[in-house]
Design an enzyme around this catalytic site. Structure first.
Site: not given
Length: 448
Positions: A83, A358, A127, A298, A172, A300
């Site tokens: 990616r 991610e 991005h 994504n 995002e 985290y």
């Protein structure tokens, strides 16, 4: 988790997609080379006090020149997908209009290099590196930027659409809008909630409008969007804190998921936003809800919130739980949070496919005198999150791929070079890449 408790590749479906993620601004460098235009992040980096270590991304990982080496390393790891993102100002230095052929040629080389190495290209169109010329005309606050994004999307997908079959419109939107126009910590550094909400609407609108353009130019393409999402829990069992969870979730998660899945903006969040609510034109919500092939997630860390009447219209503030494991960024380490998030998305929205686009962690990585990087904490993080991913799959969540963030240590936005997320260590003085223990383990996992 000890290595013998870690999952193996055979624990996952044979057709499961394994990858790494990168982004253009964070690794490419070549900031003024071959006709590339200025981005909002170039400008942001030039403003004193914006980047913690005072650095910029003009060189970064020099991936623009070292991409063959980096793709070789990805192939060595054994990933079957890569990616990357495309730098809008490298293609259209003024955001629209005159095309920079050298920029397109770079991505030609990069995509061909992936295909030659058996790496499936996954392209992210945005991005965060908006051309500065468009920012000076209003940026994402201007509906005209939606049209500029469509022109850019059309140009790139016509050029690469025959070879790239997986497209992510935006990475995002929370970060490119809320952190950028409201919290002020990302470019362009705004401080207005109303601006952030309007920017977010235009980003989501551009996503919806881009989908038919991509499909037209990339026959058989799979198209989606990537969201940063968080499982949210209450700081206590009080009715006030539980209500704060719902309010915070409305802005943090549902503000994006609801319109993308055809529900429009959540009514409770709209009511709390009041005058900060976005201007929405007829047909916008139908456009935003255009059918996609996958949802990129994504993950985290989880968030814990409490009722806080003084904290913005959502009246909820984040709480740092005591006694929990944390990354070098201070983020809570919670593999179970990944399971909770993925099962919630599946239960509430029923996406046909989820791609975990991610997942990663930052710690203080110091090479040993013999050049090794013993990042035991990241290795443990990776193993435990893959085990959590397996639990989510066993629970019926349709995850079809995992992309580790990131292949390389890189320019970590407002943190500069203070945070290292890479499976490979980068010595920025020499540009030497060294696979860390976590990267070596990921390679063994993928090649076993």
């Amino acid at each position: 988790m000890s290595a013998h408790n870690a999952p193996t590749r055979k624990d996952f479906p044979a057709d499961f997609r394994w990858g790494v993620s990168t982004s253009s601004f964070q690794i490419e460098g070549a900031g003024r080379e071959d006709g590339k235009g200025e981005s909002i992040w170039d400008r942001f980096c030039s403003e004193p006090g914006r980047i913690r270590d005072g650095s910029n991304a003009l060189v970064a990982c020099d991936h623009y020149h070292r991409w063959p080496q980096d793709l070789d390393m990805a192939k060595q790891l054994g990933v079957n997908a890569y990616r990357f993102s495309i730098a809008w100002p490298r293609i259209l230095p003024q955001g629209r209009g005159a095309v920079n052929e050298a920029g397109l040629a770079f991505y030609d080389r990069l995509v061909d290099g992936m295909l030659e190495r058996g790496l499936e290209p996954w392209a992210t169109l945005y991005h965060w590196d908006l051309p500065q010329a468009l920012q000076e005309q209003g940026g994402w606050l201007s509906r005209d930027t939606v049209g500029a994004f469509l022109d850019y999307t059309d140009l790139v997908t016509r050029r690469l659409g025959g070879r790239v079959k997986h497209w992510i419109t935006h990475n995002e939107p929370w970060c490119s809008c809320m952190m950028s126009y409201w919290e002020g910590v990302h470019a362009p550094g705004g401080k207005s909630l109303a601006d952030a909400i309007q920017a977010c609407h235009h980003v989501l609108l551009s996503h919806g409008q881009a989908i038919p353009v991509i499909r037209k130019n990339s026959a058989g393409a799979q198209v989606g969007i990537t969201l940063s999402l968080h499982p949210i829990t209450a700081a206590s069992g009080s009715a006030e804190d539980l209500a704060a969870v719902l309010r915070h979730d409305g802005l943090r998660n549902r503000w994006f998921l609801d319109p993308l899945f055809g529900r429009g903006y959540p009514a409770d969040t709209l009511a709390l936003l009041g005058d900060a609510a976005p201007r929405v034109e007829a047909g916008d919500l139908d456009t935003i809800a255009a059918a996609t092939d996958f949802l990129g997630v994504n993950y985290y860390f989880p968030e814990t919130v409490r009722h806080d009447p003084a904290d913005g219209p959502m009246r909820a503030s984040l709480v740092e739980k005591e006694g929990v494991e944390r990354t070098g960024f201070g983020w809570e380490v919670s593999p179970q949070g990944l399971v909770d998030l993925l099962t919630r998305i599946q239960r509430d929205y029923h996406p046909a496919v989820i791609q975990l686009t991610e997942n990663g962690s930052t710690f203080e990585d110091v090479p040993t005198p013999d050049g090794r990087v013993h990042d035991a904490e990241r290795l443990s993080y990776l193993q435990r999150h893959l085990a959590a991913l397996k639990r989510a799959l066993d629970a019926g969540v349709p995850v079809k791929g995992y992309f580790a963030w990131s292949l390389l240590d890189n320019f970590e936005w407002a943190e500069g070079y203070l945070r290292r997320f890479g499976l490979a260590h980068v010595d920025y003085a020499t540009q030497r890449r060294t696979l860390k223990d976590s990267g070596l383990w990921y390679g063994r996992f993928l090649n076993e």
